[in-house]
Design an enzyme around this catalytic site. Structure first.
Site, short mmCIF file in Angstrom:
data_model
loop_
_atom_site.label_atom_id
_atom_site.label_comp_id
_atom_site.label_asym_id
_atom_site.label_seq_id
_atom_site.Cartn_x
_atom_site.Cartn_y
_atom_site.Cartn_z
N LEU A 97 1.04 -1.13 -0.14
CA LEU A 97 -0.16 0.14 0.12
C LEU A 97 0.86 1.27 -0.36
CD1 LEU A 97 -2.49 -1.05 2.96
CD2 LEU A 97 -2.38 -1.25 0.24
N ASP A 98 0.55 2.35 -0.50
CA ASP A 98 1.31 3.86 -0.63
C ASP A 98 1.76 4.01 0.43
OD1 ASP A 98 1.05 3.53 -3.79
OD2 ASP A 98 -0.15 5.16 -3.82
N ARG A 99 2.62 4.58 0.80
CA ARG A 99 2.44 5.12 2.61
C ARG A 99 1.96 6.20 3.35
NH1 ARG A 99 8.18 7.14 4.17
NH2 ARG A 99 7.47 7.25 7.24
N VAL A 156 -1.82 5.61 2.68
CA VAL A 156 -2.83 4.92 2.68
C VAL A 156 -3.06 3.56 3.52
CG1 VAL A 156 -3.85 3.53 1.07
CG2 VAL A 156 -2.80 5.01 0.05
N ARG A 207 -5.59 5.66 -7.17
CA ARG A 207 -5.60 8.09 -6.92
C ARG A 207 -5.92 8.32 -8.42
NH1 ARG A 207 -0.21 7.88 -3.07
NH2 ARG A 207 -0.48 9.78 -3.80
#
Length: 237
Positions: free
Chosen positions: A67-69, A71, A170
């Site tokens: 997961l993106d930081r 998120v 996103r």
């Protein structure tokens, strides 16, 4: 931003057995190490396992997806190489059903549908651009979405990505629907959130257990943050 100690309260550990460790990742925590040198979830998980089981050496922790930081939400970690190999295959073959929740500033039109783009990532700027038609350097990205309802002055969208591309949700919501995610200034939202997170949460993962073959479903409660409070009426867990 100080990283919370996610192992002291135990509430972020959604499930654990001999092969899997399922975590509700707080926003702001890396899943795997990068050039910042900040301690990632994978290292913290290994420390947790080593301490819990009194292992003399390092514990095995495998990362099958990220997961993106900024998120939050469900992350599946593997405790054995067998589980990791099979999880990698399942994610690669789109055999993991992923559900995300996102807060946006306006209701998208139409309120449900399917988005297809070709995504090109700029690794230097760490941004992804979405093209509506085939691009020679692009990777095809597909997702389904539907508006669950109004949450305060925001709108809650459920997103089911079919592919797993960098920054996919996103950029597709921002480009395809003109609805950037709340707090996501990288993709067009006007202002950051106070904690520098974005209002995107990996709500649920469904897949076949890589070893036992049992059907598994893991659901993560949304963060206890002010911007998520209005979405409380949409879930019971």
């Amino acid at each position: 931003m100080n990283r919370p100690n996610i192992w002291s309260e135990q509430k972020e550990i959604l499930f654990e057995d001999n092969h899997l460790l399922i975590i509700n990742k707080p926003a702001g925590v890396l899943v795997q190490g990068d050039n910042t040198g900040d301690e990632p979830l994978s290292v913290k998980a290994a420390e947790y396992l080593r301490f819990k089981y009194k292992k003399p050496g390092a514990a095995f922790v495998g990362v099958a997806h990220r997961l993106d930081r900024p998120v939050s939400g469900v992350v599946a970690l593997a405790k054995t190489s067998k589980a990791l190999s099979r999880l990698n295959e399942m994610f690669r073959d789109n055999k993991v059903h992923k559900t995300y929740w996102a807060l946006v500033g306006k209701c998208p039109e139409p309120s449900s549908g399917h988005l297809t783009h070709w995504l090109v990532k700029d690794p230097i700027r760490n941004v992804t651009k979405a093209y509506p038609k085939m691009h020679p350097q692009g990777l095809k990205a597909d997702l389904d979405y539907q508006v669950l309802g109004q949450a305060g002055n925001r709108f809650l969208i459920q997103v089911n990505p079919i592919t797993g591309r960098p920054h996919q949700i996103r950029v597709q919501l921002a480009t395809g629907l003109g609805t950037p995610i709340v707090g996501d200034v990288k993709y067009g939202f006007l202002a950051p959130l106070p904690d520098v997170s974005i209002a995107l949460h990996a709500r649920q993962l469904e897949f076949e257990h890589p070893v036992t073959k049992e059907a598994m479903c893991f659901r993560a409660p949304v963060p206890e943050m002010a911007h998520w409070e209005a979405a409380q009426t949409f879930y019971t867990v």
